[in-house]
Scaffold this active site. Structure first.
Site, PDB file in Angstrom:
ATOM      1  N   LYS A 231       0.990  40.676  96.447  1.00 17.27           N
ATOM      2  CA  LYS A 231      -0.066  40.270  95.523  1.00 17.27           C
ATOM      3  C   LYS A 231      -0.404  38.745  95.451  1.00 17.27           C
ATOM      4  O   LYS A 231       0.717  37.867  95.699  1.00 17.27           O
ATOM      5  CB  LYS A 231      -0.059  40.802  94.228  1.00 17.27           C
ATOM      6  N   ARG A 265       6.161  50.100  92.690  1.00 18.74           N
ATOM      7  CA  ARG A 265       5.175  50.710  93.456  1.00 18.74           C
ATOM      8  C   ARG A 265       5.095  49.288  94.449  1.00 18.74           C
ATOM      9  O   ARG A 265       4.626  48.122  94.159  1.00 18.74           O
ATOM     10  CB  ARG A 265       3.767  50.609  92.629  1.00 18.74           C
TER      11      ARG A 265
END
Length: 288
Positions: A231, A265
């Site tokens: 991210k 995740r």
């Protein structure tokens, strides 16, 4: 209830009548069936492609396959419920047929899509909005009696990157999730996993403050899922790209495990499993 059980965190979830042990950390693989996910290598172009990726994820050690049909990247294009379901259901049905023991979570904030995908064979709902974007979601999860992942997000995928503000990001997220958990308990939803929502309506500074205080979420005694795989909080901080953010992801996953994270995740399963195995060694146990 014994004193031991009262003070210890929840160690299992019920997957269609079978208890899944969460006493050691697990890895959740990201399977995007979207054309516009922020990390281009994660985009799955066909059912066959999904089968190949899932087989690789499972061989590398993933416990969960998290399938998303709606891109939640900042500024993502809104699509209809029908289009989202049309992307998800053929993949779910094929995965269940090819891998009968696979545990599938569906990344959706829509109650109708959640129900349709559970009926197609998925077992867990992963809601980035914790019920805020569809007021039917909590009732639907309660009726289906499936595990539910609640994530904190300020705003929507379309506007969450526009000047997010908090008085204290950790306390504000904890307060928000506490209210959600209370509402779910009132509806007899027994299997809840919480996600602080890294990257969702938070600045880079908010994300790192939240990560530094991740152990504060132990107060809930619930499994904590984290998702910072490739991210912006990593690649923007390092002035690189999502494609170059694997090492940074590994570092943050390792830190999160030390702070009590129970589920990672990720896009890259093998590297996440190595984090789990080595941290388990440090903590005196070994994950096979």
């Amino acid at each position: 209830m014994s004193e031991k059980n009262f003070f210890e965190p929840k160690q299992s979830i019920n997957i269609k009548g079978k208890l899944m042990d969460l006493s050691s950390p697990k890895v959740m693989a990201i399977l995007n069936v979207t054309p516009d996910s922020f990390y281009s290598n994660s985009r799955t172009k066909s059912v066959d492609d999904a089968l190949v990726k899932t087989e690789a994820f499972l061989k590398e050690g993933a416990t969960f396959i998290d399938i998303g049909g709606y891109s939640s990247r900042p500024g993502a294009i809104d699509i209809s419920e029908t289009e989202e379901s049309d992307r998800l259901i053929p993949v779910i049905e094929s995965l269940v047929k090819e891998f009968p023991k696979v545990v599938i979570s569906v990344d959706t904030f829509r109650a109708k899509v959640a129900e349709e995908t559970i009926l197609a064979g998925a077992q867990i709902i992963n809601d980035i909005s914790a019920g805020d974007l569809d007021n039917r979601m909590f009732e639907t999860v309660a009726r289906l009696q499936v595990p539910y992942i609640i994530m904190h997000m300020q705003g929507t995928p379309q506007n969450m990157h526009q000047n997010p503000t908090y008085q204290n990001v950790t306390l504000d997220v904890i307060d928000h999730l506490a209210k959600k958990i209370a509402a779910l308990k009132a509806l007899h939803v027994h299997d809840v996993i919480m996600d602080p929502g890294f990257g969702f309506g938070k600045t880079i500074e908010h994300n790192y403050e939240l990560l530094q205080n991740l152990d504060a979420f132990k107060i809930f005694k619930l499994p904590v899922l984290v998702g910072f795989s490739r991210k912006g909080m990593i690649y923007k901080a390092l002035q690189s790209t999502a494609a170059e953010a694997l090492n940074g992801t590994t570092i943050l996953n390792t830190f999160a495990l030390q702070k009590g994270a129970g589920i990672l995740r990720v896009h890259d399963v093998r590297e996440a499993m190595e984090c789990v195995q080595l941290i388990s060694r440090i903590n005196g146990s070994f994950v096979h």
